[in-house]
Design a protein around this motif. Structure first.
Motif, PDB file in Angstrom:
ATOM      1  N   ALA A  13       0.816  -1.213   0.000  1.00 32.80           N
ATOM      2  CA  ALA A  13       0.000   0.000   0.000  1.00 32.80           C
ATOM      3  C   ALA A  13       0.851   1.265   0.000  1.00 32.80           C
ATOM      4  CB  ALA A  13      -0.940  -0.002   1.212  1.00 32.80           C
ATOM      5  N   PHE A  14       2.053   1.198   0.573  1.00 29.28           N
ATOM      6  CA  PHE A  14       2.921   2.365   0.674  1.00 29.28           C
ATOM      7  C   PHE A  14       3.931   2.457  -0.473  1.00 29.28           C
ATOM      8  CE2 PHE A  14       1.276   2.917   4.851  1.00 29.28           C
ATOM      9  CZ  PHE A  14       1.635   4.186   5.255  1.00 29.28           C
ATOM     10  N   ALA A  15       3.934   1.503  -1.383  1.00 31.90           N
ATOM     11  CA  ALA A  15       5.014   1.441  -2.379  1.00 31.90           C
ATOM     12  C   ALA A  15       5.146   2.743  -3.176  1.00 31.90           C
ATOM     13  CB  ALA A  15       4.788   0.262  -3.320  1.00 31.90           C
ATOM     14  N   ALA A  16       4.049   3.250  -3.688  1.00 32.28           N
ATOM     15  CA  ALA A  16       4.121   4.445  -4.530  1.00 32.28           C
ATOM     16  C   ALA A  16       4.546   5.669  -3.721  1.00 32.28           C
ATOM     17  CB  ALA A  16       2.780   4.696  -5.210  1.00 32.28           C
ATOM     18  N   SER A  17       3.974   5.848  -2.534  1.00 33.28           N
ATOM     19  CA  SER A  17       4.326   7.025  -1.735  1.00 33.28           C
ATOM     20  C   SER A  17       5.751   6.919  -1.205  1.00 33.28           C
ATOM     21  CB  SER A  17       3.329   7.219  -0.579  1.00 33.28           C
ATOM     22  OG  SER A  17       3.302   6.104   0.290  1.00 33.28           O
ATOM     23  N   TYR A  18       6.196   5.710  -0.855  1.00 31.01           N
ATOM     24  CA  TYR A  18       7.587   5.518  -0.443  1.00 31.01           C
ATOM     25  C   TYR A  18       8.527   5.884  -1.589  1.00 31.01           C
ATOM     26  CZ  TYR A  18      11.893   3.187   1.034  1.00 31.01           C
ATOM     27  OH  TYR A  18      13.204   2.929   1.361  1.00 31.01           O
ATOM     28  N   ASP A  19       8.200   5.427  -2.774  1.00 27.39           N
ATOM     29  CA  ASP A  19       9.031   5.710  -3.940  1.00 27.39           C
ATOM     30  C   ASP A  19       9.163   7.218  -4.140  1.00 27.39           C
ATOM     31  OD1 ASP A  19      10.569   5.093  -6.169  1.00 27.39           O
ATOM     32  OD2 ASP A  19       8.838   4.946  -7.504  1.00 27.39           O
ATOM     33  N   GLU A 211       9.696  21.624  -0.882  1.00 25.47           N
ATOM     34  CA  GLU A 211       9.296  23.010  -1.116  1.00 25.47           C
ATOM     35  C   GLU A 211       8.847  23.720   0.149  1.00 25.47           C
ATOM     36  OE1 GLU A 211       9.593  24.663  -3.987  1.00 25.47           O
ATOM     37  OE2 GLU A 211      10.554  22.858  -4.816  1.00 25.47           O
ATOM     38  N   SER A 212       8.386  22.949   1.144  1.00 20.39           N
ATOM     39  CA  SER A 212       7.788  23.573   2.325  1.00 20.39           C
ATOM     40  C   SER A 212       7.694  22.563   3.462  1.00 20.39           C
ATOM     41  CB  SER A 212       6.375  24.070   1.993  1.00 20.39           C
ATOM     42  OG  SER A 212       5.537  22.960   1.667  1.00 20.39           O
ATOM     43  N   GLY A 213       7.364  23.063   4.646  1.00 14.72           N
ATOM     44  CA  GLY A 213       7.112  22.172   5.772  1.00 14.72           C
ATOM     45  C   GLY A 213       5.921  21.272   5.521  1.00 14.72           C
ATOM     46  N   ASP A 214       4.937  21.769   4.799  1.00 14.37           N
ATOM     47  CA  ASP A 214       3.763  20.954   4.497  1.00 14.37           C
ATOM     48  C   ASP A 214       4.133  19.778   3.605  1.00 14.37           C
ATOM     49  OD1 ASP A 214       0.807  20.817   4.864  1.00 14.37           O
ATOM     50  OD2 ASP A 214       0.821  20.905   2.675  1.00 14.37           O
ATOM     51  N   GLU A 215       5.029  20.012   2.647  1.00 14.71           N
ATOM     52  CA  GLU A 215       5.469  18.900   1.805  1.00 14.71           C
ATOM     53  C   GLU A 215       6.293  17.906   2.610  1.00 14.71           C
ATOM     54  OE1 GLU A 215       8.076  17.732  -2.150  1.00 14.71           O
ATOM     55  OE2 GLU A 215       7.855  19.844  -1.631  1.00 14.71           O
ATOM     56  N   LEU A 216       7.126  18.400   3.529  1.00 11.02           N
ATOM     57  CA  LEU A 216       7.894  17.489   4.379  1.00 11.02           C
ATOM     58  C   LEU A 216       6.955  16.594   5.171  1.00 11.02           C
ATOM     59  CD1 LEU A 216      10.637  16.573   5.550  1.00 11.02           C
ATOM     60  CD2 LEU A 216      10.363  18.359   7.294  1.00 11.02           C
ATOM     61  N   TRP A 217       5.907  17.165   5.755  1.00  8.37           N
ATOM     62  CA  TRP A 217       4.909  16.384   6.489  1.00  8.37           C
ATOM     63  C   TRP A 217       4.318  15.296   5.601  1.00  8.37           C
ATOM     64  CZ3 TRP A 217       1.891  14.932  10.546  1.00  8.37           C
ATOM     65  CH2 TRP A 217       0.602  14.489  10.269  1.00  8.37           C
ATOM     66  N   THR A 218       3.892  15.666   4.413  1.00  5.58           N
ATOM     67  CA  THR A 218       3.235  14.709   3.523  1.00  5.58           C
ATOM     68  C   THR A 218       4.173  13.579   3.136  1.00  5.58           C
ATOM     69  OG1 THR A 218       1.803  16.452   2.644  1.00  5.58           O
ATOM     70  CG2 THR A 218       2.046  14.461   1.318  1.00  5.58           C
ATOM     71  N   ARG A 219       5.425  13.923   2.831  1.00 14.68           N
ATOM     72  CA  ARG A 219       6.366  12.900   2.394  1.00 14.68           C
ATOM     73  C   ARG A 219       6.762  11.976   3.530  1.00 14.68           C
ATOM     74  NH1 ARG A 219      10.568  15.729  -1.745  1.00 14.68           N
ATOM     75  NH2 ARG A 219      11.304  13.579  -1.889  1.00 14.68           N
ATOM     76  N   MET A 220       6.954  12.507   4.729  1.00 18.15           N
ATOM     77  CA  MET A 220       7.312  11.652   5.852  1.00 18.15           C
ATOM     78  C   MET A 220       6.146  10.744   6.249  1.00 18.15           C
ATOM     79  SD  MET A 220      10.499  12.072   6.621  1.00 18.15           S
ATOM     80  CE  MET A 220      10.551  11.945   4.824  1.00 18.15           C
ATOM     81  N   LEU A 221       4.933  11.259   6.195  1.00 21.99           N
ATOM     82  CA  LEU A 221       3.775  10.434   6.544  1.00 21.99           C
ATOM     83  C   LEU A 221       3.594   9.295   5.554  1.00 21.99           C
ATOM     84  CD1 LEU A 221       1.537  10.413   8.742  1.00 21.99           C
ATOM     85  CD2 LEU A 221       0.053  11.538   7.071  1.00 21.99           C
ATOM     86  N   GLY A 222       3.975   9.529   4.296  1.00 24.22           N
ATOM     87  CA  GLY A 222       3.831   8.488   3.282  1.00 24.22           C
ATOM     88  C   GLY A 222       5.058   7.624   3.094  1.00 24.22           C
ATOM     89  N   ALA A 223       6.085   7.833   3.940  1.00 26.01           N
ATOM     90  CA  ALA A 223       7.353   7.155   3.711  1.00 26.01           C
ATOM     91  C   ALA A 223       7.326   5.685   4.088  1.00 26.01           C
ATOM     92  CB  ALA A 223       8.477   7.859   4.472  1.00 26.01           C
ATOM     93  N   ALA A 224       6.600   5.322   5.143  1.00 21.41           N
ATOM     94  CA  ALA A 224       6.682   3.942   5.622  1.00 21.41           C
ATOM     95  C   ALA A 224       5.567   3.656   6.610  1.00 21.41           C
ATOM     96  CB  ALA A 224       8.036   3.692   6.305  1.00 21.41           C
ATOM     97  N   PRO A 225       5.105   2.398   6.662  1.00 22.79           N
ATOM     98  CA  PRO A 225       4.133   2.028   7.687  1.00 22.79           C
ATOM     99  C   PRO A 225       4.633   2.303   9.099  1.00 22.79           C
ATOM    100  CG  PRO A 225       4.286   0.315   6.022  1.00 22.79           C
ATOM    101  CD  PRO A 225       5.388   1.283   5.731  1.00 22.79           C
TER     102      PRO A 225
END
Length: 272
Positions: A13-19, A211-225
């Motif tokens: 489920a996380f493969a695409a967001s992790y990538d 680009e921003s703190g908001d993007e950092l949040w989104t990427r870290m939340l989608g990085a791994a279970p």
């Protein structure tokens, strides 16, 4: 078996967001790790828990004959598709459990795992298997996150949660799958216990461009279970509070953005 299947399904489920979140940054780290390990054209190289190929792809570009394994079919699909698109004919990915590798002892010149075995619930088994399939005189490589204070993208995330969620506290580094080997001596000890010799650790730094703190949040939340699972029971209001706190921390350190957020890796290298 049920637990393994649950973990596999979570990573699928996380493969695409992790990538999206991790692969660009981790590829740069892998290139440095492969250089430190002296990987050469023609080496038979195994990448365990390879994900979408942050280490496998640059190894194949060097001319190594790469076999990548991961227990997530979706990760394996992404990696095989990437190899096909780049024409990397000496790169193959297979679905396989990293704690029970289907290879004879001493099959590979170099056996690696980047941000992979460190996440295994049975980490010692994964490390023993990594050593078992490395030929005598071959090289083992473990690339893991360094100390939390040198991985601010993740550290901000957990600090924001501690400020925003009543009762939340991040696990101590040695109990966290993300930072369990952040102490170089722990990495040396575990690789040595698994069967590698003359293990040493090098530290390398790469960056995650956001680009921003908001993007950092989104990427870290989608990085791994392992990351998202910590906040599974948080309310929507609680998650919004964490997001705002991440943005405050980001602006305090990096301004309004964009920014290159540092990520330090410990690279353990040992002989067999």
């Amino acid at each position: 078996m049920a637990r393994l299947e649950q973990q596999r399904d979570a990573w699928d489920a996380f493969a695409a967001s992790y990538d999206h979140a991790v692969t660009p940054m981790a590829t740069t780290a892998a290139e440095a790790a492969l250089s430190l390990a002296g990987v050469r054209e023609g080496d038979r190289l195994l990448d365990v828990a390879a994900g979408p190929g942050a280490l496998s792809v640059p190894a194949a570009r060097l001319g190594a004959h790469v076999l990548a394994v991961d227990f997530s079919p979706r990760m394996v699909h992404l990696l095989n598709e990437r190899a096909r698109q780049e024409g990397l004919v000496h790169l193959e990915a297979r679905v396989m459990d990293g704690t029970a590798l289907d290879f004879d002892p001493g099959t590979f010149d170099v056996a690696c795992s980047q941000l992979g075995i460190m996440l295994f619930p049975q980490r010692a088994e994964g490390l023993r298997e990594l050593a078992r399939v490395t030929r005598p005189g071959g090289t083992g490589v473990m690339s893991v996150f360094g100390p939390p204070d040198r991985v601010p993208g993740l550290a901000m995330f957990f600090q924001a949660a501690a400020k925003s969620l009543p009762g939340f506290s991040a696990p101590p580094p040695r109990e966290s799958p993300l930072f369990c080997l952040s102490d170089p001596q722990d990495l040396i000890t575990e690789m040595t216990d698994a069967g590698f010799i003359a293990v040493h650790v090098e530290q390398i730094e790469t960056v995650m461009h956001v680009e921003s703190g908001d993007e950092l949040w989104t990427r870290m939340l989608g990085a791994a279970p392992a990351v998202a699972g910590l906040f599974r029971d948080a309310t929507e209001a609680g998650r919004d509070a964490i997001r705002r706190e991440v943005d405050v921390s980001f602006r305090s350190r990096f301004g309004d953005g964009p920014a290159d957020v540092p990520f330090v890796f410990n690279v353990g290298i040992g002989s067999r």
